[in-house]
Design a protein around this motif. Sequence first.
Motif, PDB file in Angstrom:
ATOM      1  N   ALA A  58       9.718 -16.074  -1.275  1.00  0.00           N
ATOM      2  CA  ALA A  58       9.397 -17.361  -0.660  1.00  0.00           C
ATOM      3  C   ALA A  58      10.095 -17.500   0.699  1.00  0.00           C
ATOM      4  N   ILE A  59      11.338 -17.045   0.757  1.00  0.00           N
ATOM      5  CA  ILE A  59      12.062 -17.112   2.032  1.00  0.00           C
ATOM      6  C   ILE A  59      11.423 -16.190   3.056  1.00  0.00           C
ATOM      7  N   GLU A  60      11.112 -14.978   2.645  1.00  0.00           N
ATOM      8  CA  GLU A  60      10.520 -14.002   3.552  1.00  0.00           C
ATOM      9  C   GLU A  60       9.178 -14.488   4.098  1.00  0.00           C
ATOM     10  N   LYS A  61       8.413 -15.170   3.267  1.00  0.00           N
ATOM     11  CA  LYS A  61       7.114 -15.675   3.706  1.00  0.00           C
ATOM     12  C   LYS A  61       7.265 -16.717   4.808  1.00  0.00           C
ATOM     13  N   SER A  62       8.279 -17.573   4.706  1.00  0.00           N
ATOM     14  CA  SER A  62       8.489 -18.623   5.699  1.00  0.00           C
ATOM     15  C   SER A  62       9.305 -18.133   6.900  1.00  0.00           C
ATOM     16  N   ILE A  63      10.179 -17.161   6.665  1.00  0.00           N
ATOM     17  CA  ILE A  63      11.057 -16.664   7.738  1.00  0.00           C
ATOM     18  C   ILE A  63      10.927 -15.138   7.774  1.00  0.00           C
ATOM     19  N   PRO A  64       9.883 -14.621   8.415  1.00  0.00           N
ATOM     20  CA  PRO A  64       9.598 -13.180   8.377  1.00  0.00           C
ATOM     21  C   PRO A  64      10.737 -12.301   8.890  1.00  0.00           C
ATOM     22  N   GLU A  65      11.523 -12.789   9.859  1.00  0.00           N
ATOM     23  CA  GLU A  65      12.577 -11.941  10.419  1.00  0.00           C
ATOM     24  C   GLU A  65      13.640 -11.573   9.402  1.00  0.00           C
ATOM     25  N   TYR A  66      13.698 -12.309   8.284  1.00  0.00           N
ATOM     26  CA  TYR A  66      14.715 -12.012   7.274  1.00  0.00           C
ATOM     27  C   TYR A  66      14.410 -10.734   6.496  1.00  0.00           C
ATOM     28  N   GLN A  67      13.197 -10.184   6.656  1.00  0.00           N
ATOM     29  CA  GLN A  67      12.910  -8.908   5.985  1.00  0.00           C
ATOM     30  C   GLN A  67      13.803  -7.799   6.549  1.00  0.00           C
ATOM     31  N   HIS A  68      14.320  -7.997   7.792  1.00  0.00           N
ATOM     32  CA  HIS A  68      15.217  -6.994   8.374  1.00  0.00           C
ATOM     33  C   HIS A  68      16.621  -7.100   7.796  1.00  0.00           C
ATOM     34  N   PHE A  69      16.908  -8.179   7.094  1.00  0.00           N
ATOM     35  CA  PHE A  69      18.219  -8.376   6.474  1.00  0.00           C
ATOM     36  C   PHE A  69      18.065  -8.510   4.962  1.00  0.00           C
ATOM     37  N   ARG A  70      17.070  -7.803   4.410  1.00  0.00           N
ATOM     38  CA  ARG A  70      16.687  -7.960   2.996  1.00  0.00           C
ATOM     39  C   ARG A  70      17.883  -7.843   2.060  1.00  0.00           C
ATOM     40  N   GLU A  71      18.670  -6.783   2.233  1.00  0.00           N
ATOM     41  CA  GLU A  71      19.790  -6.557   1.315  1.00  0.00           C
ATOM     42  C   GLU A  71      20.813  -7.686   1.401  1.00  0.00           C
ATOM     43  N   ASN A  72      21.108  -8.127   2.627  1.00  0.00           N
ATOM     44  CA  ASN A  72      22.087  -9.212   2.798  1.00  0.00           C
ATOM     45  C   ASN A  72      21.593 -10.517   2.185  1.00  0.00           C
ATOM     46  N   VAL A  73      20.308 -10.832   2.398  1.00  0.00           N
ATOM     47  CA  VAL A  73      19.753 -12.082   1.880  1.00  0.00           C
ATOM     48  C   VAL A  73      19.708 -12.052   0.359  1.00  0.00           C
ATOM     49  N   ILE A  74      19.282 -10.922  -0.202  1.00  0.00           N
ATOM     50  CA  ILE A  74      19.229 -10.802  -1.665  1.00  0.00           C
ATOM     51  C   ILE A  74      20.627 -10.927  -2.260  1.00  0.00           C
ATOM     52  N   GLU A  75      21.620 -10.313  -1.590  1.00  0.00           N
ATOM     53  CA  GLU A  75      22.991 -10.436  -2.073  1.00  0.00           C
ATOM     54  C   GLU A  75      23.434 -11.902  -2.037  1.00  0.00           C
ATOM     55  N   GLY A  76      23.059 -12.604  -0.985  1.00  0.00           N
ATOM     56  CA  GLY A  76      23.405 -14.019  -0.889  1.00  0.00           C
ATOM     57  C   GLY A  76      22.758 -14.836  -1.985  1.00  0.00           C
ATOM     58  N   ILE A  77      21.486 -14.551  -2.263  1.00  0.00           N
ATOM     59  CA  ILE A  77      20.777 -15.267  -3.330  1.00  0.00           C
ATOM     60  C   ILE A  77      21.446 -15.019  -4.680  1.00  0.00           C
ATOM     61  N   GLN A  78      21.763 -13.749  -4.945  1.00  0.00           N
ATOM     62  CA  GLN A  78      22.369 -13.395  -6.224  1.00  0.00           C
ATOM     63  C   GLN A  78      23.725 -14.071  -6.402  1.00  0.00           C
ATOM     64  N   GLN A  79      24.528 -14.046  -5.334  1.00  0.00           N
ATOM     65  CA  GLN A  79      25.847 -14.662  -5.442  1.00  0.00           C
ATOM     66  C   GLN A  79      25.729 -16.172  -5.617  1.00  0.00           C
ATOM     67  N   ALA A  80      24.768 -16.775  -4.917  1.00  0.00           N
ATOM     68  CA  ALA A  80      24.580 -18.228  -5.038  1.00  0.00           C
ATOM     69  C   ALA A  80      24.195 -18.598  -6.467  1.00  0.00           C
ATOM     70  N   LEU A  81      23.295 -17.825  -7.070  1.00  0.00           N
ATOM     71  CA  LEU A  81      22.869 -18.119  -8.438  1.00  0.00           C
ATOM     72  C   LEU A  81      24.002 -17.894  -9.432  1.00  0.00           C
TER      73      LEU A  81
END
Length: 353
Positions: free
Chosen positions: A6-29
């Motif tokens: 959902a984030i990638e769909k709205s903010i395409p540039e975040y696909q270049h930081f996929r690992e960092n964003v996923i790590e952030g999501i996991q830690q937040a949850l």
Amino acid sequence: MGIFEAIEKSIPEYQHFRENVIEGIQQALDKFVDHISAPDAVVHPHDIHRKLGAWEFKSGRSLDSLQAAYRIGARVAWRHVCAFAERRRLSLRSMSVLGEAMIAHVDELVSLSVDGYAAAQASAAGTLERKRRRLTELLAGDPPVPWQAVVDAADVAAWPMPATLCAVALEPSSGHVDELLLPPDVLVNLEDATPYLLVPNPVEVPRMIRAAGWRAGVGLTVLPQEARKSLACARRVLAVTSADEPVVDCADHLVELTLLADEFLARQLAARALAPLAPLTARQRTKLAETLSAWLSARGGAPEIAARLDVHPQTVRYRVNQLEELFGNRLHDADERFTLELALRARAFLDLD
């Protein structure tokens, strides 16, 4: 749809930081679940969310996209919570507690990212300030360094090399000075024993300096390679002008600066050229020097000179006769008259008796 998708769909540039964003999501949850299961447990810092804020700054973006990502993640997560609550038939009270906890958790994550962004911004500003300080010293320092080293330092400091600049020498005009609010392209060295600025566009600087309580000598506008010469002139003009003048411009004092470039020689010139006045009293020397200066510059008769000196024409004629006796034919030789005028100016600038 998962949170990252959902984030990638709205903010395409975040696909270049996929690992960092996923790590952030996991830690937040994980932290959210830990908080729900043990509200009073010690919470460890969310380092990844500070890093996400820092990455946004280093990528040249504001925090808008990251804050939008948190909002998207919260909406997707809340839909999953609602589905879970429906299956487990959780009470409205439980849902309310979960909702408030989620809002507080997202606020905390945003705050951590803001801290990371601000820390990265402050670090970059400090680094840039050090680089510009180094550039300032290279431009104004003596002896000069190879010009390519200055050009390279300007590139590192993200400072566009101007076609021309001028130096501004500073000294406090009162016991207290305020912070100088200057354009970003002005190079500043207030740590030097004699503080100074290097200014690509000096038009607005005098007003800002006056407002901050500094006295300033504005150097000549020169090529960047000659910045140290402009600074030398700026410092000199402060030394040879009245402290009552808050901002003095070298361009208005070129005669003084030229004549006093070597004070020893200026004193020698005054002493030798005006030697015929030496045996007189101080009062006589002053009056005859004033009359000689007016005579040399007026090129007129006694009435005109008298008007300049505010004395009677007969007094002027008497004094000119004295000068004729003292200086003889020198008063009628063009080169000697020029020398005498320079000597009289040096006498005035140096406040000689």
